[in-house]
Design a protein around this motif. Sequence first.
Motif, PDB file in Angstrom:
ATOM      1  N   SER A 394       0.826  -1.194   0.000  1.00 31.51           N
ATOM      2  CA  SER A 394       0.000   0.000   0.000  1.00 31.51           C
ATOM      3  C   SER A 394       0.876   1.266   0.000  1.00 31.51           C
ATOM      4  CB  SER A 394      -0.950  -0.077   1.201  1.00 31.51           C
ATOM      5  OG  SER A 394      -1.121   1.155   1.794  1.00 31.51           O
ATOM      6  N   GLN A 395       1.971   1.225   0.747  1.00 31.27           N
ATOM      7  CA  GLN A 395       2.897   2.370   0.751  1.00 31.27           C
ATOM      8  C   GLN A 395       3.550   2.549  -0.611  1.00 31.27           C
ATOM      9  OE1 GLN A 395       5.479   1.082   3.899  1.00 31.27           O
ATOM     10  NE2 GLN A 395       4.382   2.236   5.493  1.00 31.27           N
ATOM     11  N   LEU A 396       3.968   1.431  -1.201  1.00 32.68           N
ATOM     12  CA  LEU A 396       4.621   1.505  -2.514  1.00 32.68           C
ATOM     13  C   LEU A 396       3.651   2.033  -3.565  1.00 32.68           C
ATOM     14  CD1 LEU A 396       6.662  -1.838  -2.503  1.00 32.68           C
ATOM     15  CD2 LEU A 396       7.632   0.469  -2.566  1.00 32.68           C
ATOM     16  N   ALA A 397       2.423   1.494  -3.559  1.00 32.75           N
ATOM     17  CA  ALA A 397       1.444   1.931  -4.559  1.00 32.75           C
ATOM     18  C   ALA A 397       1.166   3.421  -4.403  1.00 32.75           C
ATOM     19  CB  ALA A 397       0.155   1.118  -4.427  1.00 32.75           C
ATOM     20  N   ALA A 398       0.975   3.859  -3.162  1.00 29.97           N
ATOM     21  CA  ALA A 398       0.699   5.283  -2.919  1.00 29.97           C
ATOM     22  C   ALA A 398       1.867   6.144  -3.389  1.00 29.97           C
ATOM     23  CB  ALA A 398       0.407   5.515  -1.441  1.00 29.97           C
ATOM     24  N   ALA A 399       3.087   5.699  -3.120  1.00 24.72           N
ATOM     25  CA  ALA A 399       4.266   6.479  -3.517  1.00 24.72           C
ATOM     26  C   ALA A 399       4.422   6.515  -5.033  1.00 24.72           C
ATOM     27  CB  ALA A 399       5.528   5.904  -2.867  1.00 24.72           C
ATOM     28  N   LEU A 400       4.196   5.383  -5.689  1.00 21.91           N
ATOM     29  CA  LEU A 400       4.318   5.348  -7.155  1.00 21.91           C
ATOM     30  C   LEU A 400       3.277   6.258  -7.798  1.00 21.91           C
ATOM     31  CD1 LEU A 400       4.917   1.498  -7.563  1.00 21.91           C
ATOM     32  CD2 LEU A 400       6.599   3.312  -8.020  1.00 21.91           C
ATOM     33  N   ILE A 401       2.065   6.219  -7.258  1.00 22.08           N
ATOM     34  CA  ILE A 401       0.983   7.053  -7.791  1.00 22.08           C
ATOM     35  C   ILE A 401       1.284   8.531  -7.545  1.00 22.08           C
ATOM     36  CG2 ILE A 401      -1.424   7.730  -7.338  1.00 22.08           C
ATOM     37  CD1 ILE A 401      -2.033   4.697  -7.064  1.00 22.08           C
TER      38      ILE A 401
ATOM     39  N   ALA B 355      18.773  -9.612  -2.383  1.00 19.16           N
ATOM     40  CA  ALA B 355      17.469  -9.037  -2.067  1.00 19.16           C
ATOM     41  C   ALA B 355      17.115  -9.168  -0.593  1.00 19.16           C
ATOM     42  CB  ALA B 355      16.385  -9.686  -2.932  1.00 19.16           C
ATOM     43  N   SER B 356      17.379 -10.345  -0.025  1.00 14.37           N
ATOM     44  CA  SER B 356      16.994 -10.505   1.384  1.00 14.37           C
ATOM     45  C   SER B 356      17.975  -9.769   2.291  1.00 14.37           C
ATOM     46  CB  SER B 356      16.899 -11.986   1.755  1.00 14.37           C
ATOM     47  OG  SER B 356      18.104 -12.634   1.417  1.00 14.37           O
ATOM     48  N   ALA B 357      19.254  -9.746   1.899  1.00 10.38           N
ATOM     49  CA  ALA B 357      20.249  -9.058   2.725  1.00 10.38           C
ATOM     50  C   ALA B 357      20.014  -7.553   2.772  1.00 10.38           C
ATOM     51  CB  ALA B 357      21.653  -9.356   2.199  1.00 10.38           C
ATOM     52  N   ILE B 358      19.726  -6.963   1.614  1.00 16.66           N
ATOM     53  CA  ILE B 358      19.633  -5.507   1.568  1.00 16.66           C
ATOM     54  C   ILE B 358      18.387  -5.002   2.293  1.00 16.66           C
ATOM     55  CG2 ILE B 358      18.393  -5.307  -0.637  1.00 16.66           C
ATOM     56  CD1 ILE B 358      20.055  -2.909  -1.319  1.00 16.66           C
ATOM     57  N   MET B 359      17.296  -5.765   2.242  1.00 10.89           N
ATOM     58  CA  MET B 359      16.056  -5.293   2.862  1.00 10.89           C
ATOM     59  C   MET B 359      16.237  -5.082   4.370  1.00 10.89           C
ATOM     60  SD  MET B 359      13.078  -4.221   1.952  1.00 10.89           S
ATOM     61  CE  MET B 359      12.171  -4.866   0.534  1.00 10.89           C
ATOM     62  N   ASP B 360      16.905  -6.036   5.020  1.00 12.71           N
ATOM     63  CA  ASP B 360      17.113  -5.905   6.464  1.00 12.71           C
ATOM     64  C   ASP B 360      18.036  -4.738   6.804  1.00 12.71           C
ATOM     65  OD1 ASP B 360      15.487  -8.039   7.030  1.00 12.71           O
ATOM     66  OD2 ASP B 360      17.128  -9.507   7.020  1.00 12.71           O
ATOM     67  N   LEU B 361      19.137  -4.646   6.062  1.00 18.09           N
ATOM     68  CA  LEU B 361      20.076  -3.550   6.316  1.00 18.09           C
ATOM     69  C   LEU B 361      19.413  -2.193   6.047  1.00 18.09           C
ATOM     70  CD1 LEU B 361      22.879  -2.580   7.070  1.00 18.09           C
ATOM     71  CD2 LEU B 361      23.628  -3.020   4.713  1.00 18.09           C
ATOM     72  N   ALA B 362      18.623  -2.141   4.975  1.00 21.17           N
ATOM     73  CA  ALA B 362      17.957  -0.882   4.620  1.00 21.17           C
ATOM     74  C   ALA B 362      16.978  -0.454   5.705  1.00 21.17           C
ATOM     75  CB  ALA B 362      17.226  -1.031   3.283  1.00 21.17           C
ATOM     76  N   ARG B 363      16.262  -1.428   6.257  1.00 20.75           N
ATOM     77  CA  ARG B 363      15.281  -1.111   7.292  1.00 20.75           C
ATOM     78  C   ARG B 363      15.972  -0.517   8.522  1.00 20.75           C
ATOM     79  NH1 ARG B 363      12.610  -6.066   7.549  1.00 20.75           N
ATOM     80  NH2 ARG B 363      11.497  -5.627   5.615  1.00 20.75           N
ATOM     81  N   ASN B 405      13.430   9.014  -1.489  1.00 19.13           N
ATOM     82  CA  ASN B 405      12.161   8.480  -1.028  1.00 19.13           C
ATOM     83  C   ASN B 405      12.391   7.314  -0.067  1.00 19.13           C
ATOM     84  OD1 ASN B 405       9.624   7.392  -0.732  1.00 19.13           O
ATOM     85  ND2 ASN B 405       9.058   7.736  -2.875  1.00 19.13           N
ATOM     86  N   PRO B 406      11.991   7.475   1.199  1.00 17.57           N
ATOM     87  CA  PRO B 406      12.251   6.400   2.169  1.00 17.57           C
ATOM     88  C   PRO B 406      11.458   5.132   1.871  1.00 17.57           C
ATOM     89  CG  PRO B 406      11.012   8.196   3.184  1.00 17.57           C
ATOM     90  CD  PRO B 406      11.380   8.660   1.818  1.00 17.57           C
ATOM     91  N   ILE B 407      10.341   5.242   1.157  1.00 15.07           N
ATOM     92  CA  ILE B 407       9.510   4.063   0.860  1.00 15.07           C
ATOM     93  C   ILE B 407      10.253   3.078  -0.055  1.00 15.07           C
ATOM     94  CG2 ILE B 407       7.318   3.296  -0.177  1.00 15.07           C
ATOM     95  CD1 ILE B 407       6.898   4.879   2.322  1.00 15.07           C
ATOM     96  N   LEU B 408      11.159   3.577  -0.871  1.00 14.29           N
ATOM     97  CA  LEU B 408      11.831   2.710  -1.842  1.00 14.29           C
ATOM     98  C   LEU B 408      13.131   2.092  -1.322  1.00 14.29           C
ATOM     99  CD1 LEU B 408      11.329   4.804  -5.115  1.00 14.29           C
ATOM    100  CD2 LEU B 408      10.056   2.777  -4.383  1.00 14.29           C
ATOM    101  N   THR B 409      13.507   2.402  -0.086  1.00  8.23           N
ATOM    102  CA  THR B 409      14.749   1.815   0.422  1.00  8.23           C
ATOM    103  C   THR B 409      14.609   0.298   0.507  1.00  8.23           C
ATOM    104  OG1 THR B 409      14.026   2.112   2.712  1.00  8.23           O
ATOM    105  CG2 THR B 409      15.409   3.842   1.773  1.00  8.23           C
ATOM    106  N   GLY B 410      15.725  -0.384   0.278  1.00 10.72           N
ATOM    107  CA  GLY B 410      15.736  -1.845   0.357  1.00 10.72           C
ATOM    108  C   GLY B 410      15.310  -2.526  -0.928  1.00 10.72           C
ATOM    109  N   GLN B 411      14.816  -1.776  -1.908  1.00  9.82           N
ATOM    110  CA  GLN B 411      14.447  -2.368  -3.193  1.00  9.82           C
ATOM    111  C   GLN B 411      15.704  -2.589  -4.034  1.00  9.82           C
ATOM    112  OE1 GLN B 411      11.388  -3.323  -3.995  1.00  9.82           O
ATOM    113  NE2 GLN B 411      10.405  -2.413  -2.185  1.00  9.82           N
ATOM    114  N   ILE B 412      15.668  -3.596  -4.884  1.00  8.03           N
ATOM    115  CA  ILE B 412      16.724  -3.742  -5.885  1.00  8.03           C
ATOM    116  C   ILE B 412      16.116  -3.468  -7.254  1.00  8.03           C
ATOM    117  CG2 ILE B 412      18.437  -5.265  -6.936  1.00  8.03           C
ATOM    118  CD1 ILE B 412      18.797  -6.656  -4.403  1.00  8.03           C
ATOM    119  N   LEU B 413      16.511  -2.371  -7.847  1.00  2.63           N
ATOM    120  CA  LEU B 413      15.996  -2.001  -9.163  1.00  2.63           C
ATOM    121  C   LEU B 413      16.868  -2.628 -10.240  1.00  2.63           C
ATOM    122  CD1 LEU B 413      15.350   1.768  -8.362  1.00  2.63           C
ATOM    123  CD2 LEU B 413      13.770  -0.143  -8.137  1.00  2.63           C
ATOM    124  N   GLN B 414      16.370  -2.609 -11.460  1.00  2.00           N
ATOM    125  CA  GLN B 414      17.073  -3.245 -12.562  1.00  2.00           C
ATOM    126  C   GLN B 414      17.527  -2.184 -13.563  1.00  2.00           C
ATOM    127  OE1 GLN B 414      17.451  -6.747 -12.718  1.00  2.00           O
ATOM    128  NE2 GLN B 414      18.965  -6.107 -14.253  1.00  2.00           N
TER     129      GLN B 414
END
Lengths: 415, 415
Positions: A394-401, B355-363, B405-414
Motif C-alpha cells: 500500500s505504501q509503494l502503490a501510494a508512492a508510485l501514484i 534481495a533478502s540481505a539488503i532489505m534488512d540492512l535498509a530497514r 524516497n524512504p519508501i523505496l529503500t531496500g528495493q533492488i531495481l534493474q
Amino acid sequence: ADPEEPAAGRGAVDFPVAVVLPAGGSGERTGLSTPKQFCTFLTRPLISYTIQAFERVPWIERIVVVVAKESHSLMTDIVEKFNHAKVKIVHGGSTRHRSIFCGLQAFAETDESLLHKPKVVIIHDAVRPFVEEDFLHKITMAAKEQGASGAMRPLVSTVIATTSEGYLDHSLERAKYRASEMPQGFLYDIIYQAYQRCSESDFEFGTECLHLALHYCGTNAKLIEGPPTLWKVTYKRDLAAAEAVVKETLSQTACVMTEECAESLDLSHKLLKKLSAEDMLVDVIPNPKGVKGVSLTSNRNFIHISVNSSKLAQIAEMVMVLEETNHALLYPVVIVWVLLTVSEQSALSQRCEAASAIMDLARASEQKNILLYGVQINHSKVPEQWERSVTKLSQLAAALIRDRNPILTGQILQA
Amino acid sequence: ADPEEPAAGRGAVDFPVAVVLPAGGSGERTGLSTPKQFCTFLTRPLISYTIQAFERVPWIERIVVVVAKESHSLMTDIVEKFNHAKVKIVHGGSTRHRSIFCGLQAFAETDESLLHKPKVVIIHDAVRPFVEEDFLHKITMAAKEQGASGAMRPLVSTVIATTSEGYLDHSLERAKYRASEMPQGFLYDIIYQAYQRCSESDFEFGTECLHLALHYCGTNAKLIEGPPTLWKVTYKRDLAAAEAVVKETLSQTACVMTEECAESLDLSHKLLKKLSAEDMLVDVIPNPKGVKGVSLTSNRNFIHISVNSSKLAQIAEMVMVLEETNHALLYPVVIVWVLLTVSEQSALSQRCEAASAIMDLARASEQKNILLYGVQINHSKVPEQWERSVTKLSQLAAALIRDRNPILTGQILQA
Ligand SMILES: [Mg+2]
Ligand SMILES: [Mg+2]
C-alpha cells in the motif's frame, strides 16, 4: 477531483467571452534558460496547464495566446500536441502592455479574422495555471456589470517607502491596501478603447490594466478577493510547487482491479482500507472480464492485481484502451501491476518471467504517457508477515501514484 | 554546496550577536492542521532548518526561539533531537509583537538568565529557512552602524487602494515602494527600548518592527535588497517548494566507490561522465579497502559498486561509520548499492541473495536517516546493451539521490 472535470454549473454565461493570455515574458527570474511559461513538468509545459484551465470552461469561446515571434513554432507545437482547440496564437509586442494590445486587436480585425468580438475579455498570466471556473465566473459577471473587474489578495508583506539613500521613509498601513492579481475582466469595448487611447509611456512602463481602464475610460474596477491558488509561478521553486499541486490532485483516487480468487479479493479489500486511511478515494472492481467493460477513463490511477504473471495481457489491453481514448494526453496515467504469488517456490520464476515482459510494455507505454510499475507480493501463510507485506504494498502503490516518476517504470518492486 | 558548510569568511563580527525567532504562529494558511513551522520534510520540521541556518554561522551566539506554551515540549524535543546547541526556548505572547518582546526580554533578565545582552539582535521568521550567512552579515553590520536594518524585495504585484465599496481607488507607483521582509537587525538597546515604549495597539495590531524603531526611537532603518530565497513558507505548496530546494542542494554531488576490476572501473568512469553531464559533481574512489580510509562525511550521496553480492558487508560498515559520526542527523544520506553481475547465469541467484540481505540492512539504516537502495546491472558483452544499461543505471542513481524516497529503500531495481 479530476482536474479535467468542469466545476458544477452556476448559471450560464449567455454572452461571448474570450481570453487574452500574454506569454511573451523571458522569465529571467526562474534562474532557468527557458522562459518559465515554457518550462515543463509532468511532460507538459506550464502554459498548457494555464490554457487548459480556460479550455475546460464551456462558456469561454476563444483563447488568444500572445507570444514573441521567436516562440511561434514552439507554441504551435504545444497547441497541436495537447489539442488546444480554442487557442489562436498571435505575435506580441516588446512589453506586456503592447502584447495585451496585440491580443485585443485580434478580435478587432474582423475583416481578416474569424474571431468575433467578445462581450467580455479576460486577461490573465500564462504563469498562473490554477485559476478555477468559479472565480472566472465571478470576474466575468462583475466585468459585464461594472465594465472592469480584477482579482486582489491581502498583502503578504508590509509595503514600505524608501528614501533616495535607501532608508525607511514610512510603512503603509497594511489593512488599507491590497495586491492586485490576475485574472482581470473587462467589457471588450472599454479595455480596447483604453489601449487605443493610452500613451507610449503606458505601453513602456505601465503594469496595471485596471489603471488604464480607470484613467482612460473612467471605469472603476470591481475588486474580488481571489484564492491563494492564483499565485504566479516566478521562481524555479514555484515550478516544484506547481508540480506538487498537480500531483496531489492527480493522486486522490485509485481503481483497484482484482480477480475473484480469495487471496486477490482479500488483498484488494485490505488495500482499499489502507489507501482510504491515507485519504485516497478507492474503488474496487472485482473480476474484470477484460477491461473493455470498465470505464477506464474516469480514473487516472489503477492498481491491477494478477495472481499469475500471464495476466500482463490484461495490462496490455488496458494500455491500448487508454491510448485509443487519448486518456493520458494531458496528465500521466499510473498503472501499478501487482503480481500476487501464492507460493514461495514459484515466486522467483514468476518474477523473472514478469520482469522481462513488464520492461518492454512499460517502455512502450511511457511513450504514451502511461506509467507502468510492477510490485510483487507473496501471499504468506503467516498472518503478521502477510499484514506487513500488504502495508508495504500500500505504501509503494501510494508512492508510485504520487511521484509518477517515469524513470522507475518497468521496475518490479518487492512488497 | 553542502548546506552545512559555512559561507566563506568576510571579516569577523567582533561583537555579540543573537537571534530572536518568533515561532508562535498557528499557520492556518497552509491548509494543514500542524502550524507550518512544525511541518516536516525530509524527516525534519521546518523550524529546525531555519534554526540551522543561524546555528552554522559561527559569529551568532544565541538563538532565542519564542513558542506558544502548548508547543514547549514539541520544541524541546526538536532542539534535543537535532542537537541545536545555541537555542534557548522562551514562551511567547498572544501576538507576533508580544512574542518578539518576550524574546528580547530573555536577554534583559540578567539575574535569572545566562544570556548576556547582545550588541545586535537579528529578528527573523521561523518559516524563512534559507537565509544565508552573507546576507546576515550585511544586516548585522548595517544594524550596528545605523541602529536598524531590514531586508526588502521588489513588489511582485501592483499595490492598490480600494474604496469602501470594493472598487479600485488608485494603484501605487510600483517603483516607489518595496516589500519589507525578514531578517531585520537592530542594536539591542534600540529595539528593546522601542518595545518598552510601544502601545497596546502596537502590540495588538502592529506588523513591522522597523516601524517601531522609527516611531519610538527615531531610527531610520537601512534597507538592503535581499535574495528571493528569503521567501516565507506560507502555503502547503511552499513546503513542497522548500523540500525541492533542499533536495536540489543535497543532490549536487556524489561519491562513486569502486573495486579495481576492469568492469567495475569501466562502469564507474562511465557513471562519472553521465552524472557530470547532468551537472552532478562526482568523485570516483577506486579500491576502497574498507571504508574507514575514506572521508565519508564530506559526502551525502554514495554509489557503491560491488562485483558480487557478498560485498554488502562494506555497505554495512559504511552505514556504521556514518551513524557513529552522526552524519545523517540533519539531512538524509543516500547509498546506492550497485550489484554488478558479470554473467547472466549467476545474475539471478546473486540478486536473490542480495534481495533478502539488503532489505534488512535498509530497514535498520532508515532508522538512522541513511537511505539504502539497490540497483542490479548485468555486464553485457554486447556494447549497445551495456551502454543502455549504464544509461539506465545513471538515471536510476540520479533519481534515487534526488528523490530520497524512504519508501523505496531496500528495493533492488534493474538497470
Ligand atoms: Mg468568439
Ligand atoms: Mg550571548
